[in-house]
Design a protein around this motif. Sequence first.
Motif, PDB file in Angstrom:
ATOM      1  N   LEU A  72      23.507  -9.496   1.221  1.00 11.70           N
ATOM      2  CA  LEU A  72      23.285 -10.888   1.513  1.00 11.70           C
ATOM      3  C   LEU A  72      23.286 -11.166   3.000  1.00 11.70           C
ATOM      4  CD1 LEU A  72      25.615 -12.669  -1.231  1.00 11.70           C
ATOM      5  CD2 LEU A  72      23.014 -12.005  -1.584  1.00 11.70           C
ATOM      6  N   ASN A  73      22.427 -12.113   3.476  1.00 16.06           N
ATOM      7  CA  ASN A  73      22.390 -12.190   4.840  1.00 16.06           C
ATOM      8  C   ASN A  73      23.189 -13.453   5.057  1.00 16.06           C
ATOM      9  OD1 ASN A  73      21.286 -15.006   3.943  1.00 16.06           O
ATOM     10  ND2 ASN A  73      19.091 -14.194   4.403  1.00 16.06           N
ATOM     11  N   ARG A  74      23.493 -14.178   6.372  1.00 14.61           N
ATOM     12  CA  ARG A  74      24.301 -14.921   6.536  1.00 14.61           C
ATOM     13  C   ARG A  74      24.369 -16.195   6.021  1.00 14.61           C
ATOM     14  NH1 ARG A  74      25.483 -19.447   9.790  1.00 14.61           N
ATOM     15  NH2 ARG A  74      27.177 -19.402  11.183  1.00 14.61           N
ATOM     16  N   GLU A 119      18.922 -21.282  -5.593  1.00 12.69           N
ATOM     17  CA  GLU A 119      18.365 -19.911  -4.969  1.00 12.69           C
ATOM     18  C   GLU A 119      19.425 -18.745  -4.662  1.00 12.69           C
ATOM     19  OE1 GLU A 119      16.747 -21.140  -1.109  1.00 12.69           O
ATOM     20  OE2 GLU A 119      15.674 -23.005  -2.099  1.00 12.69           O
ATOM     21  N   LEU A 120      20.730 -19.066  -5.218  1.00  8.20           N
ATOM     22  CA  LEU A 120      21.697 -18.196  -5.229  1.00  8.20           C
ATOM     23  C   LEU A 120      21.171 -16.996  -5.780  1.00  8.20           C
ATOM     24  CD1 LEU A 120      24.423 -17.871  -3.621  1.00  8.20           C
ATOM     25  CD2 LEU A 120      25.474 -18.619  -5.996  1.00  8.20           C
ATOM     26  N   ASP A 121      21.613 -15.844  -5.390  1.00  9.66           N
ATOM     27  CA  ASP A 121      21.315 -14.498  -6.015  1.00  9.66           C
ATOM     28  C   ASP A 121      21.900 -14.185  -7.283  1.00  9.66           C
ATOM     29  OD1 ASP A 121      21.963 -11.643  -6.464  1.00  9.66           O
ATOM     30  OD2 ASP A 121      20.675 -11.319  -4.701  1.00  9.66           O
ATOM     31  N   THR A 131      34.127 -11.696   6.832  1.00  7.77           N
ATOM     32  CA  THR A 131      32.914 -11.103   7.204  1.00  7.77           C
ATOM     33  C   THR A 131      32.227 -11.778   8.126  1.00  7.77           C
ATOM     34  OG1 THR A 131      32.691  -9.590   5.202  1.00  7.77           O
ATOM     35  CG2 THR A 131      30.779 -10.141   6.298  1.00  7.77           C
ATOM     36  N   LEU A 132      32.095 -12.997   7.671  1.00 12.02           N
ATOM     37  CA  LEU A 132      31.201 -13.983   9.050  1.00 12.02           C
ATOM     38  C   LEU A 132      31.742 -14.337   9.910  1.00 12.02           C
ATOM     39  CD1 LEU A 132      30.431 -16.550   5.897  1.00 12.02           C
ATOM     40  CD2 LEU A 132      28.620 -15.117   7.253  1.00 12.02           C
ATOM     41  N   HIS A 139      26.279 -19.798   1.286  1.00 15.24           N
ATOM     42  CA  HIS A 139      25.853 -20.304  -0.121  1.00 15.24           C
ATOM     43  C   HIS A 139      26.783 -19.910  -0.970  1.00 15.24           C
ATOM     44  CE1 HIS A 139      22.828 -23.022  -1.588  1.00 15.24           C
ATOM     45  NE2 HIS A 139      22.852 -22.214  -2.665  1.00 15.24           N
ATOM     46  N   LEU A 140      27.151 -18.516  -0.986  1.00 12.99           N
ATOM     47  CA  LEU A 140      27.980 -17.789  -2.002  1.00 12.99           C
ATOM     48  C   LEU A 140      29.369 -18.488  -1.646  1.00 12.99           C
ATOM     49  CD1 LEU A 140      28.562 -16.138  -4.564  1.00 12.99           C
ATOM     50  CD2 LEU A 140      28.604 -14.060  -2.741  1.00 12.99           C
TER      51      LEU A 140
END
Length: 91
Positions: A10-12, A44-46, A71-72, A17-18
Amino acid sequence: MDNEKIIAQLNRGSLLHLSDFLIQSLMHPSDSLLEIADWEMFWELDPDAIEYCEKLDLYQRLKFLQQIVNTLAREEEEADAIGKQLALALG
């Protein structure tokens, strides 16, 4: 799938969002994750991330959220360090 694999794919923006999705699941424990995922803000969440989160208990969700935040934060620290190095090299 595990935390690291989900985070890596996943991107930032998707990670933020997650993290919001996980926070909402903690704030509304009586709602199922599928009910929360059906909220317009999470359309739009994976789907793999949602499916993975469904398998986690409360403690595991908290740990996953912590790992996403860490992580962020690490990515921001690395970006800041690169920016400072570039400024030193140019200045």
